[in-house]
Design a protein around this motif. Structure first.
Motif, PDB file in Angstrom:
ATOM      1  N   THR A 184      48.699  78.016  17.757  1.00 55.00           N
ATOM      2  CA  THR A 184      49.025  78.813  16.571  1.00 55.00           C
ATOM      3  C   THR A 184      48.419  80.213  16.669  1.00 55.00           C
ATOM      4  N   LEU A 185      47.225  80.321  17.229  1.00 54.72           N
ATOM      5  CA  LEU A 185      46.568  81.621  17.374  1.00 54.72           C
ATOM      6  C   LEU A 185      47.207  82.472  18.465  1.00 54.72           C
ATOM      7  N   GLY A 186      48.132  81.912  19.227  1.00 57.81           N
ATOM      8  CA  GLY A 186      48.780  82.665  20.298  1.00 57.81           C
ATOM      9  C   GLY A 186      47.970  82.759  21.570  1.00 57.81           C
ATOM     10  N   LEU A 187      46.995  81.870  21.739  1.00 56.65           N
ATOM     11  CA  LEU A 187      46.129  81.911  22.907  1.00 56.65           C
ATOM     12  C   LEU A 187      46.692  81.145  24.100  1.00 56.65           C
ATOM     13  N   VAL A 188      47.774  80.396  23.880  1.00 53.15           N
ATOM     14  CA  VAL A 188      48.360  79.584  24.950  1.00 53.15           C
ATOM     15  C   VAL A 188      49.645  80.270  25.400  1.00 53.15           C
ATOM     16  N   THR A 189      49.545  81.054  26.447  1.00 53.66           N
ATOM     17  CA  THR A 189      50.707  81.790  26.952  1.00 53.66           C
ATOM     18  C   THR A 189      51.260  81.174  28.229  1.00 53.66           C
ATOM     19  N   GLU A 190      50.569  80.200  28.766  1.00 50.90           N
ATOM     20  CA  GLU A 190      50.992  79.432  29.931  1.00 50.90           C
ATOM     21  C   GLU A 190      50.322  78.070  29.842  1.00 50.90           C
ATOM     22  N   PRO A 191      50.784  77.093  30.627  1.00 48.66           N
ATOM     23  CA  PRO A 191      50.133  75.781  30.555  1.00 48.66           C
ATOM     24  C   PRO A 191      48.639  75.890  30.867  1.00 48.66           C
ATOM     25  N   VAL A 192      47.815  75.309  30.008  1.00 49.33           N
ATOM     26  CA  VAL A 192      46.365  75.370  30.197  1.00 49.33           C
ATOM     27  C   VAL A 192      45.753  74.001  29.921  1.00 49.33           C
ATOM     28  N   ARG A 193      44.619  73.779  30.509  1.00 47.81           N
ATOM     29  CA  ARG A 193      43.786  72.605  30.203  1.00 47.81           C
ATOM     30  C   ARG A 193      42.508  73.080  29.528  1.00 47.81           C
ATOM     31  N   VAL A 194      42.242  72.533  28.363  1.00 49.61           N
ATOM     32  CA  VAL A 194      41.044  72.856  27.588  1.00 49.61           C
ATOM     33  C   VAL A 194      40.024  71.747  27.795  1.00 49.61           C
ATOM     34  N   HIS A 195      38.783  72.121  28.048  1.00 48.98           N
ATOM     35  CA  HIS A 195      37.696  71.143  28.159  1.00 48.98           C
ATOM     36  C   HIS A 195      36.822  71.234  26.923  1.00 48.98           C
ATOM     37  N   ILE A 196      36.639  70.101  26.246  1.00 44.69           N
ATOM     38  CA  ILE A 196      35.771  70.028  25.080  1.00 44.69           C
ATOM     39  C   ILE A 196      34.608  69.100  25.408  1.00 44.69           C
ATOM     40  N   ARG A 197      33.411  69.620  25.326  1.00 41.12           N
ATOM     41  CA  ARG A 197      32.190  68.828  25.510  1.00 41.12           C
ATOM     42  C   ARG A 197      31.644  68.527  24.124  1.00 41.12           C
ATOM     43  N   GLN A 198      31.601  67.263  23.780  1.00 39.54           N
ATOM     44  CA  GLN A 198      31.170  66.849  22.441  1.00 39.54           C
ATOM     45  C   GLN A 198      30.109  65.769  22.578  1.00 39.54           C
ATOM     46  N   GLY A 199      29.297  65.597  21.553  1.00 38.17           N
ATOM     47  CA  GLY A 199      28.304  64.525  21.543  1.00 38.17           C
ATOM     48  C   GLY A 199      27.020  64.838  22.271  1.00 38.17           C
ATOM     49  N   GLU A 200      26.962  65.944  22.974  1.00 35.58           N
ATOM     50  CA  GLU A 200      25.784  66.268  23.776  1.00 35.58           C
ATOM     51  C   GLU A 200      24.546  66.422  22.907  1.00 35.58           C
ATOM     52  N   ASP A 201      24.715  67.038  21.734  1.00 37.13           N
ATOM     53  CA  ASP A 201      23.560  67.313  20.871  1.00 37.13           C
ATOM     54  C   ASP A 201      23.082  66.091  20.109  1.00 37.13           C
ATOM     55  N   MET A 202      23.843  65.003  20.157  1.00 39.24           N
ATOM     56  CA  MET A 202      23.396  63.765  19.508  1.00 39.24           C
ATOM     57  C   MET A 202      23.104  62.674  20.527  1.00 39.24           C
ATOM     58  N   GLY A 203      23.029  63.061  21.813  1.00 41.29           N
ATOM     59  CA  GLY A 203      22.623  62.122  22.853  1.00 41.29           C
ATOM     60  C   GLY A 203      23.718  61.203  23.356  1.00 41.29           C
ATOM     61  N   ARG A 204      25.005  61.495  23.033  1.00 44.25           N
ATOM     62  CA  ARG A 204      26.110  60.689  23.534  1.00 44.25           C
ATOM     63  C   ARG A 204      27.172  61.640  24.097  1.00 44.25           C
ATOM     64  N   PRO A 205      26.901  62.266  25.243  1.00 44.75           N
ATOM     65  CA  PRO A 205      27.830  63.270  25.769  1.00 44.75           C
ATOM     66  C   PRO A 205      29.208  62.699  26.063  1.00 44.75           C
ATOM     67  N   SER A 206      30.226  63.497  25.746  1.00 43.95           N
ATOM     68  CA  SER A 206      31.619  63.094  25.903  1.00 43.95           C
ATOM     69  C   SER A 206      32.403  64.275  26.469  1.00 43.95           C
ATOM     70  N   ASP A 207      33.450  63.951  27.223  1.00 40.26           N
ATOM     71  CA  ASP A 207      34.325  64.976  27.791  1.00 40.26           C
ATOM     72  C   ASP A 207      35.767  64.674  27.423  1.00 40.26           C
ATOM     73  N   LEU A 208      36.384  65.616  26.724  1.00 46.07           N
ATOM     74  CA  LEU A 208      37.777  65.502  26.307  1.00 46.07           C
ATOM     75  C   LEU A 208      38.567  66.626  26.969  1.00 46.07           C
ATOM     76  N   TYR A 209      39.725  66.278  27.524  1.00 51.87           N
ATOM     77  CA  TYR A 209      40.570  67.249  28.206  1.00 51.87           C
ATOM     78  C   TYR A 209      41.894  67.347  27.456  1.00 51.87           C
ATOM     79  N   VAL A 210      42.234  68.581  27.068  1.00 52.34           N
ATOM     80  CA  VAL A 210      43.386  68.840  26.213  1.00 52.34           C
ATOM     81  C   VAL A 210      44.369  69.710  26.987  1.00 52.34           C
ATOM     82  N   ASP A 211      45.571  69.193  27.216  1.00 55.95           N
ATOM     83  CA  ASP A 211      46.593  69.939  27.941  1.00 55.95           C
ATOM     84  C   ASP A 211      47.619  70.507  26.968  1.00 55.95           C
ATOM     85  N   LEU A 212      47.886  71.819  27.128  1.00 58.04           N
ATOM     86  CA  LEU A 212      48.745  72.548  26.203  1.00 58.04           C
ATOM     87  C   LEU A 212      49.823  73.306  26.968  1.00 58.04           C
ATOM     88  N   ARG A 213      50.986  73.412  26.332  1.00 56.93           N
ATOM     89  CA  ARG A 213      52.068  74.233  26.837  1.00 56.93           C
ATOM     90  C   ARG A 213      52.553  75.146  25.712  1.00 56.93           C
TER      91      ARG A 213
END
Length: 324
Positions: free
Chosen positions: A275-304
């Motif tokens: 929606t913000l117009g930041l995806v102008t070509e296929p991209v993979r977004v990496h989200i690191r979550q849970g690190e600050d609460m001691g349960r690190p997680s890795d989520l990969y988001v693919d956008l077109r």
């Protein structure tokens, strides 16, 4: 972190067999998985009931409350409706299932980490491949693969989108977070993002401020319930030209202080970036979550840029049921 007591229970590291839970009128075998991780000590725990045909709504809620995770998923195999079939057995070609999600307090329309956990559990039972889940928000396709390690699952969301948040949404949340407007990242404005349910997205400029999150549980709960948000998705971007983010997701409306991995919010965040117009070509977004609460997680988001659907990928591993 808030001092409010969370119903989440801490899993142990070794895998175990399903745990039986007795609820009035029925019994349920619950599998315990941690999603968006390869380490049972990380990720977001989810309960999975693969044979939920005999459970009604009240029984599902009772099971979810006993399990105590942010969500427990309940699976019902759908009959084969192809021409010429008896209609009494499961559909082997489509591998189609009805999937519902319950927090300890209520049914949830969509839950990403429990979807990933369920897909991995089914793949472990029946083999990898494509799965179709009929959920309260619509059909969710999940592909599963394995390359000699933990099963990897990729869910395809319903069409995702977002809209700017108004001051009446943002100001009470900032008060509950104890943040000022100056703390927010001007390049990533507040939005309400959707990919099955609503999440308020707030981007903060400082990674240290995100790490130091200490919010008013009751105040944030009340604002979220008023506007029907599932989580508040708090993010910090690693650099202006990168699609790497740290995230934290308070979930007081589910009775949980914070989620260590939130696939539904990750999908909604993908719609937000489009929606913000930041995806102008296929991209993979990496989200690191849970690190600050001691349960690190890795989520990969693919956008077109030409597809409103968002693909969220992660792994899941079994964990020992709490208390065993």
């Amino acid at each position: 972190m808030s001092t409010h007591t969370s119903p989440r229970k801490s899993p142990r590291k070794s895998p175990a067999a399903p745990s039986p839970l007795a609820v009035p009128g029925a019994k349920a075998e619950v599998l315990h998985y941690s999603a968006f991780t390869t380490d049972p000590a990380g990720g977001n725990p989810a309960g999975v009931v693969l044979d939920a045909e005999a459970l009604d709504d009240d029984q599902m809620l009772a099971v979810a409350a006993q399990v105590g995770y942010s969500e427990t998923a309940f699976v019902t195999a759908l009959p084969d409706s192809r021409p010429g079939s008896s209609g009494t057995g499961p559909h082997p070609a489509a591998r189609r299932y009805r999937l519902r999600y319950f927090s300890p307090l209520a049914e949830v329309a969509f839950c990403g980490h429990a979807t990933i956990a369920t897909a991995v559990a089914l793949a472990s039972r029946t083999g990898t491949g494509d799965l179709l889940f009929d959920t309260p928000v619509g059909e969710i396709k999940v592909g599963t693969t394995a390359d000699g390690g933990p099963v990897r699952a990729t869910l395809t969301s319903v069409p995702a989108h977002s809209r700017p948040a108004e001051d009446m949404h943002v100001e009470p949340v900032l008060r509950a977070l104890r943040w000022s407007r100056d703390a927010l990242d001007a390049d990533l404005p507040p939005h309400i993002a959707f990919a099955g349910n609503d999440h308020l997205v707030l981007a903060v400029r400082s990674r240290a401020q995100l790490a130091a999150l200490d919010y008013d549980f009751d105040a944030l709960h009340d604002v979220m319930r008023q506007y029907g948000w599932t989580t508040v998705h708090l993010v910090n971007r690693a650099a202006p030209d990168r699609f790497d983010f740290h995230a934290r997701d308070p979930f007081p409306v589910g009775g949980v202080v914070e989620d260590p991995a939130t696939g539904a919010a990750a999908a909604a965040f993908g719609g937000y970036l489009r929606t913000l117009g930041l995806v102008t070509e296929p991209v993979r977004v990496h989200i690191r979550q849970g690190e600050d609460m001691g349960r690190p997680s890795d989520l990969y988001v693919d956008l077109r840029p030409d597809d409103a659907r968002v693909r969220v990928t992660g792994q899941a591993v079994p964990i020992t049921a709490p208390g065993e």
